[in-house]
Design a protein around this motif. Structure first.
Motif, PDB file in Angstrom:
ATOM      1  N   SER A 158       0.812  -1.211   0.000  1.00  0.00           N
ATOM      2  CA  SER A 158       0.000   0.000   0.000  1.00  0.00           C
ATOM      3  C   SER A 158       0.848   1.265   0.000  1.00  0.00           C
ATOM      4  CB  SER A 158      -0.952   0.006   1.199  1.00  0.00           C
ATOM      5  OG  SER A 158      -0.238  -0.126   2.421  1.00  0.00           O
ATOM      6  N   THR A 159       2.141   1.164   0.328  1.00  0.00           N
ATOM      7  CA  THR A 159       3.035   2.315   0.255  1.00  0.00           C
ATOM      8  C   THR A 159       3.540   2.559  -1.162  1.00  0.00           C
ATOM      9  OG1 THR A 159       4.881   0.872   0.894  1.00  0.00           O
ATOM     10  CG2 THR A 159       3.802   2.145   2.650  1.00  0.00           C
ATOM     11  N   GLY A 160       3.199   1.673  -2.098  1.00  0.00           N
ATOM     12  CA  GLY A 160       3.563   1.881  -3.491  1.00  0.00           C
ATOM     13  C   GLY A 160       4.638   0.977  -4.020  1.00  0.00           C
ATOM     14  N   CYS A 161       5.250   0.172  -3.178  1.00  0.00           N
ATOM     15  CA  CYS A 161       6.309  -0.748  -3.601  1.00  0.00           C
ATOM     16  C   CYS A 161       5.744  -2.115  -3.970  1.00  0.00           C
ATOM     17  CB  CYS A 161       7.334  -0.908  -2.480  1.00  0.00           C
ATOM     18  SG  CYS A 161       8.411   0.520  -2.213  1.00  0.00           S
ATOM     19  N   SER A 162       6.639  -3.015  -4.270  1.00  0.00           N
ATOM     20  CA  SER A 162       6.300  -4.406  -4.549  1.00  0.00           C
ATOM     21  C   SER A 162       6.889  -5.291  -3.467  1.00  0.00           C
ATOM     22  CB  SER A 162       6.835  -4.832  -5.922  1.00  0.00           C
ATOM     23  OG  SER A 162       6.286  -4.053  -6.952  1.00  0.00           O
ATOM     24  N   GLY A 163       6.487  -6.556  -3.455  1.00  0.00           N
ATOM     25  CA  GLY A 163       7.015  -7.538  -2.523  1.00  0.00           C
ATOM     26  C   GLY A 163       6.854  -8.924  -3.099  1.00  0.00           C
ATOM     27  N   THR A 164       7.386  -9.911  -2.392  1.00  0.00           N
ATOM     28  CA  THR A 164       7.328 -11.294  -2.850  1.00  0.00           C
ATOM     29  C   THR A 164       6.925 -12.201  -1.704  1.00  0.00           C
ATOM     30  OG1 THR A 164       9.088 -10.876  -4.468  1.00  0.00           O
ATOM     31  CG2 THR A 164       8.637 -13.174  -3.931  1.00  0.00           C
ATOM     32  N   LEU A 165       6.000 -13.102  -1.975  1.00  0.00           N
ATOM     33  CA  LEU A 165       5.582 -14.070  -0.962  1.00  0.00           C
ATOM     34  C   LEU A 165       6.707 -15.069  -0.731  1.00  0.00           C
ATOM     35  CD1 LEU A 165       1.964 -14.806  -2.274  1.00  0.00           C
ATOM     36  CD2 LEU A 165       2.627 -13.238  -0.438  1.00  0.00           C
ATOM     37  N   VAL A 166       7.131 -15.201   0.536  1.00  0.00           N
ATOM     38  CA  VAL A 166       8.179 -16.154   0.893  1.00  0.00           C
ATOM     39  C   VAL A 166       7.712 -17.080   2.016  1.00  0.00           C
ATOM     40  CG1 VAL A 166      10.127 -14.765   0.090  1.00  0.00           C
ATOM     41  CG2 VAL A 166       9.220 -14.405   2.400  1.00  0.00           C
ATOM     42  N   GLY A 167       6.452 -17.078   2.309  1.00  0.00           N
ATOM     43  CA  GLY A 167       5.855 -17.948   3.316  1.00  0.00           C
ATOM     44  C   GLY A 167       4.346 -17.809   3.234  1.00  0.00           C
ATOM     45  N   ASP A 168       3.621 -18.645   3.983  1.00  0.00           N
ATOM     46  CA  ASP A 168       2.162 -18.574   3.884  1.00  0.00           C
ATOM     47  C   ASP A 168       1.580 -17.347   4.588  1.00  0.00           C
ATOM     48  OD1 ASP A 168       2.553 -19.295   6.497  1.00  0.00           O
ATOM     49  OD2 ASP A 168       1.574 -21.246   6.341  1.00  0.00           O
ATOM     50  N   ARG A 169       2.454 -16.598   5.326  1.00  0.00           N
ATOM     51  CA  ARG A 169       2.025 -15.342   5.934  1.00  0.00           C
ATOM     52  C   ARG A 169       3.085 -14.257   5.821  1.00  0.00           C
ATOM     53  NH1 ARG A 169      -1.928 -16.424  10.708  1.00  0.00           N
ATOM     54  NH2 ARG A 169      -1.382 -14.284  11.230  1.00  0.00           N
ATOM     55  N   HIS A 170       4.091 -14.452   4.990  1.00  0.00           N
ATOM     56  CA  HIS A 170       5.242 -13.551   5.000  1.00  0.00           C
ATOM     57  C   HIS A 170       5.554 -13.003   3.612  1.00  0.00           C
ATOM     58  CE1 HIS A 170       5.785 -15.821   8.771  1.00  0.00           C
ATOM     59  NE2 HIS A 170       6.274 -14.680   9.209  1.00  0.00           N
ATOM     60  N   VAL A 171       5.956 -11.732   3.603  1.00  0.00           N
ATOM     61  CA  VAL A 171       6.279 -11.014   2.371  1.00  0.00           C
ATOM     62  C   VAL A 171       7.649 -10.365   2.538  1.00  0.00           C
ATOM     63  CG1 VAL A 171       5.644  -9.111   0.846  1.00  0.00           C
ATOM     64  CG2 VAL A 171       3.854 -10.560   1.854  1.00  0.00           C
ATOM     65  N   LEU A 172       8.540 -10.606   1.587  1.00  0.00           N
ATOM     66  CA  LEU A 172       9.854  -9.974   1.576  1.00  0.00           C
ATOM     67  C   LEU A 172       9.786  -8.734   0.703  1.00  0.00           C
ATOM     68  CD1 LEU A 172      12.861 -10.311   2.458  1.00  0.00           C
ATOM     69  CD2 LEU A 172      13.225 -11.504   0.273  1.00  0.00           C
ATOM     70  N   THR A 173      10.343  -7.632   1.182  1.00  0.00           N
ATOM     71  CA  THR A 173      10.334  -6.385   0.430  1.00  0.00           C
ATOM     72  C   THR A 173      11.581  -5.588   0.794  1.00  0.00           C
ATOM     73  OG1 THR A 173       8.971  -4.472  -0.186  1.00  0.00           O
ATOM     74  CG2 THR A 173       9.010  -5.084   2.144  1.00  0.00           C
ATOM     75  N   ALA A 174      11.661  -4.352   0.293  1.00  0.00           N
ATOM     76  CA  ALA A 174      12.796  -3.478   0.593  1.00  0.00           C
ATOM     77  C   ALA A 174      12.504  -2.666   1.851  1.00  0.00           C
ATOM     78  CB  ALA A 174      13.072  -2.546  -0.583  1.00  0.00           C
TER      79      ALA A 174
END
Length: 386
Positions: free
Chosen positions: A155-171
């Motif tokens: 929602s801050t405008g960036c992207s991310g990647t799912l790395v778990g069933d509840r976890h997102v890796l981002t910058a």
């Protein structure tokens, strides 16, 4: 917190020795006649929380940053002295922002660290970017198919990647500008791309590459899930790390509920020369193609122990995307994609009297793998092989 490890009855002085006894040895793939590029298991240290303390609630004053800037080019990073072992616990200590606004800070201990990693950086002259090589991916047939389905929007405008069933890796810069948490970080949401429906209710399938019609297919909708907590390494926070850069520009989000999509596994970043075709891949939501998932791949270029430079075309909004590679997993006897870095963004640098552009990703080193994996798993036993 050590009770999660199953060692709550052990005295603290015994824990480091016990950890060292179970950490894996360096494991390389056995000699094989196959020419397939293979994942090579590496020694992974343990990065364990020692003590958490509450911190004053942050003020969310900073606007969200969709890109980063640094005056240090690849040559500058290569010449920078590596951090001392005694400083690493300070850099890998982390802050946790909770959805209710609470902020805590956790000290860590590092066990089983290899102080002399044999990973000489490669040097390659950077090439100038050519034509736009990005691919817009829309519709059920592509955007919701693995591995593209693992890409999410913040929602801050960036992207991310799912790395778990509840976890997102981002910058990290997507939630923290180095001094303060950004606006919207407390009520951070993660968007899952939904397929666009045509006028008859069917899913639209479209796969376009730089053909001038990036906006014609219209915006796609997202299903949003709130983040429960956000982990940011202190190495990113200004005043704790070196001044040149983005070595710790990564963060992990824990969602309030599980999702049902297939996610990408983490992996320790191998030298770029061992990647198939020396290529890396990532997907994100570039701002100039609103509502569309954008995929790209390109040849990896120069690298340092913590950063990977590449020639992938990208725009603000793609920051935080997981950079991945596909190689052969000898143990599982199958091809496997693993996230080996986090796309940080563009760098504009004054070099030899001219402005030059660089794309940079933060590499997942054994230490970073151990830390991120612990955030996901909650124990070090499942984080022994990178």
């Amino acid at each position: 917190m050590c009770s999660n490890l199953g060692f709550s009855g052990w005295p603290p002085s015994t824990l480091p020795l016990l950890l060292l006894s179970v950490l894996p040895l360096v494991t390389s793939s056995s000699s094989s006649s196959s020419s397939r590029p293979q994942w090579i298991l590496q020694r992974v240290p343990a990065v364990l929380p020692l003590q958490s303390q509450p911190r004053p609630s942050p003020r969310f004053l900073s606007p969200a940053r969709l890109d980063v800037a640094s005056q240090c080019d690849p040559e500058c990073h290569l010449k920078a002295p590596p951090p001392l072992d005694r400083d690493l616990p300070q850099f890998l200590a982390y802050q946790t922002l909770h959805s209710d606004g609470r902020l805590s800070e956790t000290a860590v201990g590092i066990y089983g660290l290899d102080s002399n990693p044999n990973q000489p950086p490669s040097r390659r002259k950077r090439e100038i970017f050519g034509h736009d090589g990005r691919y817009s991916i829309n519709g059920r047939d592509f955007a919701l198919k693995y591995p593209f389905s693992a890409a999410v929007k913040l929602s801050t405008g960036c992207s991310g990647t799912l790395v778990g069933d509840r976890h997102v890796l981002t910058a990290a810069h997507c939630v923290h500008d180095g001094k303060n948490y950004v606006k919207g970080a407390q009520r951070l949401r993660v968007g899952f791309l939904k397929p666009k429906r045509d006028s008859r209710g069917g899913a639209v399938s479209n796969f376009t590459a730089n053909m001038g019609d990036a906006h014609q297919s219209g915006k796609m909708k997202f299903q949003w899930i709130r983040a429960k907590r956000t982990h940011v390494p202190k190495g990113w926070i200004k005043g704790n790390a070196n001044d040149i850069g983005m070595d710790y520009d990564y963060a992990l989000l824990e969602l309030k509920k599980t999702h049902r999509r297939r996610y990408l596994n983490l992996g320790v970043s191998p030298p770029s020369r061992s990647l198939p075709g020396r290529r890396v891949h990532f997907s994100g939501f570039d701002n100039d193609r609103p509502g569309q998932l954008v995929y790209r791949f390109c040849r990896a270029g120069e690298e340092t122990s913590d950063l990977l430079y590449q020639r992938c075309d990208a725009r603000p909004g793609a920051s935080g995307s997981g950079v991945y590679a596909r190689m052969w997993d000898v143990g599982r006897r199958r091809w496997q994609r693993k996230v080996i870095g986090v796309f940080s963004g563009h760098q504009w640098v004054e070099r030899r009297g001219a402005s030059q552009e660089f794309n940079v990703a933060v590499r997942i080193t054994p230490l970073k793998y151990a830390q991120i994996c612990y955030w996901i798993k909650g124990n070090f036993v499942d984080c022994r092989e990178g």
